[in-house]
Motif scaffolding. Structure first.
Motif, PDB file in Angstrom:
ATOM      1  N   THR A 134      31.911  50.004  38.923  1.00 43.74           N
ATOM      2  CA  THR A 134      30.699  49.432  38.629  1.00 43.74           C
ATOM      3  C   THR A 134      30.919  48.047  37.872  1.00 43.74           C
ATOM      4  O   THR A 134      32.099  47.836  37.645  1.00 43.74           O
ATOM      5  N   GLU A 135      29.728  47.169  37.462  1.00 37.46           N
ATOM      6  CA  GLU A 135      29.973  45.827  37.105  1.00 37.46           C
ATOM      7  C   GLU A 135      29.151  45.679  35.988  1.00 37.46           C
ATOM      8  O   GLU A 135      27.827  45.316  36.148  1.00 37.46           O
ATOM      9  N   PRO A 136      29.693  46.050  35.004  1.00 38.45           N
ATOM     10  CA  PRO A 136      28.736  46.216  33.561  1.00 38.45           C
ATOM     11  C   PRO A 136      28.234  44.823  33.112  1.00 38.45           C
ATOM     12  O   PRO A 136      27.410  44.559  32.067  1.00 38.45           O
ATOM     13  N   GLY A 137      28.896  43.916  33.773  1.00 38.35           N
ATOM     14  CA  GLY A 137      28.611  42.380  33.328  1.00 38.35           C
ATOM     15  C   GLY A 137      29.167  41.485  34.174  1.00 38.35           C
ATOM     16  O   GLY A 137      30.107  42.013  35.124  1.00 38.35           O
ATOM     17  N   PRO A 138      28.728  40.195  34.249  1.00 37.54           N
ATOM     18  CA  PRO A 138      29.332  39.132  35.149  1.00 37.54           C
ATOM     19  C   PRO A 138      30.831  39.008  34.912  1.00 37.54           C
ATOM     20  O   PRO A 138      31.276  38.891  33.950  1.00 37.54           O
ATOM     21  N   GLY A 139      31.796  39.311  36.188  1.00 38.53           N
ATOM     22  CA  GLY A 139      33.020  39.178  36.000  1.00 38.53           C
ATOM     23  C   GLY A 139      33.605  40.118  35.562  1.00 38.53           C
ATOM     24  O   GLY A 139      34.815  40.103  35.192  1.00 38.53           O
ATOM     25  N   ILE A 140      32.828  41.333  35.437  1.00 39.50           N
ATOM     26  CA  ILE A 140      33.528  42.579  34.447  1.00 39.50           C
ATOM     27  C   ILE A 140      33.601  43.627  35.427  1.00 39.50           C
ATOM     28  O   ILE A 140      32.398  43.933  35.893  1.00 39.50           O
ATOM     29  N   GLN A 141      34.580  44.490  35.688  1.00 39.31           N
ATOM     30  CA  GLN A 141      34.465  45.751  36.708  1.00 39.31           C
ATOM     31  C   GLN A 141      34.906  46.874  35.774  1.00 39.31           C
ATOM     32  O   GLN A 141      35.962  46.908  35.138  1.00 39.31           O
ATOM     33  N   SER A 142      34.354  48.017  35.850  1.00 46.03           N
ATOM     34  CA  SER A 142      34.707  49.227  35.298  1.00 46.03           C
ATOM     35  C   SER A 142      35.290  50.089  36.616  1.00 46.03           C
ATOM     36  O   SER A 142      34.425  50.409  37.175  1.00 46.03           O
ATOM     37  N   LEU A 143      36.394  50.522  36.477  1.00 49.77           N
ATOM     38  CA  LEU A 143      37.277  50.918  37.641  1.00 49.77           C
ATOM     39  C   LEU A 143      37.744  52.452  37.382  1.00 49.77           C
ATOM     40  O   LEU A 143      38.465  52.523  36.462  1.00 49.77           O
ATOM     41  N   SER A 144      37.373  53.347  37.989  1.00 47.10           N
ATOM     42  CA  SER A 144      37.673  54.927  37.800  1.00 47.10           C
ATOM     43  C   SER A 144      38.313  54.996  39.254  1.00 47.10           C
ATOM     44  O   SER A 144      37.602  55.006  40.286  1.00 47.10           O
ATOM     45  N   MET A 145      39.652  55.436  39.173  1.00 48.52           N
ATOM     46  CA  MET A 145      40.354  55.727  40.529  1.00 48.52           C
ATOM     47  C   MET A 145      41.325  56.930  40.673  1.00 48.52           C
ATOM     48  O   MET A 145      42.000  57.284  39.704  1.00 48.52           O
ATOM     49  N   ASP A 146      41.008  57.697  41.645  1.00 47.65           N
ATOM     50  CA  ASP A 146      41.953  58.939  41.967  1.00 47.65           C
ATOM     51  C   ASP A 146      42.897  58.303  42.682  1.00 47.65           C
ATOM     52  O   ASP A 146      42.908  57.881  44.010  1.00 47.65           O
ATOM     53  N   THR A 147      44.377  58.500  42.298  1.00 53.77           N
ATOM     54  CA  THR A 147      45.755  58.065  42.994  1.00 53.77           C
ATOM     55  C   THR A 147      46.488  59.295  43.372  1.00 53.77           C
ATOM     56  O   THR A 147      46.237  59.985  42.694  1.00 53.77           O
ATOM     57  N   VAL A 148      47.042  59.182  44.401  1.00 56.01           N
ATOM     58  CA  VAL A 148      47.840  60.235  44.817  1.00 56.01           C
ATOM     59  C   VAL A 148      49.248  59.704  44.766  1.00 56.01           C
ATOM     60  O   VAL A 148      49.661  58.870  45.035  1.00 56.01           O
TER      61      VAL A 148
END
Length: 319
Positions: A202-216
C-alpha cells in the motif's frame, strides 16, 4: 445569521517536556543526536532521515517517521550549539494535522560520566479537535525515542560487535528506469521472484510504501516481514523493517541504482543489529555473535542477490 466559532490559541497549541538519565558521557549522547544519519538505527519511529544542507552549526534535514498508525514526512531546520549541547529544531512545513512543530534537545552532564537528556516540544494543531491526537503521538514517540536512545547508548550499539553492515552489487547493461521499476513495483514480486510467496503493498502517502511480504527460505520455511519503504524515483529506495526475526533487533537498508559508463550498478545495502539473547536458541549453545552475523548475512544476501539478478535479467531483456 449562523453562529461563528473561534478557537483560542490554547485550544490548538501544546507544549511538552520529556527527560531521561543515561549512563554515558554527555558529549557522547550529544554527538549521536547531532548526526541525523544515525536516527533510523537509534529511534524506532524514524524510518529514514538525511541532510539537505548542513554545516557545523546549522542543518536542514528531511525525516520520515511513524506517527500513530501512519507515516509522516517533514523538513526541519536545526541549530546546533555544541558548547551548551543544545539542538533546536523547527519544522519548515508540517504534515496535517500538525500546523507547526518545534522544540529542543538539551543534554546536561551529570557526575560519574552520566547525562540528563531533555526533549522539549511546542506545537500547533490545524484545529482544536486534532490537538489530542498530536498530544498522544508526541508523548508516545518522545518516550520511545528517549528509551531507545538510553538503551542504544548504554549498550554501545553504534560501535557494538553485534552491529554490522554489508552491501551486494551487480552491474546491469540496461536502463536505470527498468531496474528501478523492478525494485519499486514490489506488488509484482510474487510473479517475478521465486523466493517471494506473497506481497501486500500500500502507499500511505506520496513516495511511501507499506510492504508486507511472505518469503520462502532455503530450507522451505516461510516468513512474513513488514517494512516501510521511502521511494526516491529512479535511484534509491530506503527501508526499515518493523517485524524482526528472532536473530535481529534492527534491520534497515537501501536499494540504490547508480549510472555507469555502460548501464548501471544496482546495490542492496543492509544495516543489522543481532539479537544476542536469541543466538543460543536459534543456532545452538556453541554459537556466538560471529556465527549469528554470518547466518544473518547469508540469509539476507541470498534473497538480495536473487532480487538483484532478476532485476538485471528483467532490465537487460528490455534494453
Amino acid at each position: 445569521m449562523a453562529e461563528s466559532t473561534t478557537e483560542t490559541i490554547e485550544s490548538v497549541t501544546g507544549q511538552t517536556e520529556h527527560s531521561i538519565e543515561i549512563a554515558a558521557p554527555a558529549a557522547t549522547v550529544y554527538a549521536l543526536l547531532a548526526e541525523v544519519g544515525n536516527w533510523p538505527q537509534l529511534f524506532p519511529p524514524t524510518i529514514f532521515a538525511d541532510y539537505l544542507e548542513h554545516d557545523e552549526h546549522e542543518q536542514r534535514i528531511r525525516i520520515w517517521a511513524t506517527a500513530g498508525d501512519g507515516v509522516k514526512h517533514w523538513i526541519s531546520r536545526r541549530v546546533l550549539d555544541p558548547a551548551l549541547r543544545r539542538i533546536e529544531f523547527r519544522q519548515e512545513v508540517s504534515s496535517d494535522p500538525v500546523a507547526a512543530m518545534g522544540g529542543t534537545w538539551i543534554v546536561d552532564a551529570l557526575p560519574d560520566d552520566r547525562s540528563h537528556v531533555r526533549l522539549l516540544h511546542d506545537y500547533r494543531a490545524v484545529s482544536a479537535d486534532r490537538l489530542g491526537w498530536i498530544d498522544d503521538v508526541v508523548d508516545r514517540n518522545s518516550r520511545t525515542e528517549l528509551a531507545a536512545l538510553k538503551a542504544n547508548v548504554e549498550l554501545g550499539v553504534a560501535g557494538s560487535e553485534a552491529a554490522f553492515s554489508f552491501e551486494d552489487t551487480v552491474e546491469v547493461l540496461g536502463s536505470a528506469e527498468d531496474v528501478f521499476g523492478f525494485l519499486s513495483e514490489a506488488q509484482l514480486w510474487p510473479e517475478r521472484l521465486p523466493h517471494v510467496a506473497g506481497v501486500s503493498l500500500t502507499e500511505p502517502g506520496p513516495g511511501i510504501q507499506s510492504l508486507s511480504m511472505d518469503t520462502v527460505a532455503v530450507d522451505g520455511s516461510q516468513h512474513t516481514t513488514m517494512s516501510y519503504r521511502i521511494v526516491f524515483p529512479s535511484h534509491k529506495i530506503a527501508y526499515k523493517q518493523l517485524t524482526m526475526p528472532a536473530l535481529m533487533t534492527l534491520h534497515t537498508g537501501y536499494w540504490t541504482v547508480r549510472p555507469l559508463a555502460a548501464g548501471v550498478s544496482v546495490s542492496s545495502q543492509h544495516s543489522v543489529v543481532i539479537n544476542t539473547e536469541n543466538i543460543a536458541t536459534v543456532l545452538g549453545p556453541d554459537a556466538g555473535i560471529a556465527e549469528a552475523k554470518a547466518y544473518v548475512q547469508r540469509a539476507l544476501s541470498t534473497n538480495s542477490l536473487a532480487t538483484l539478478r532478476h532485476a538485471k535479467q528483467y532490465a537487460e531483456a528490455r534494453s
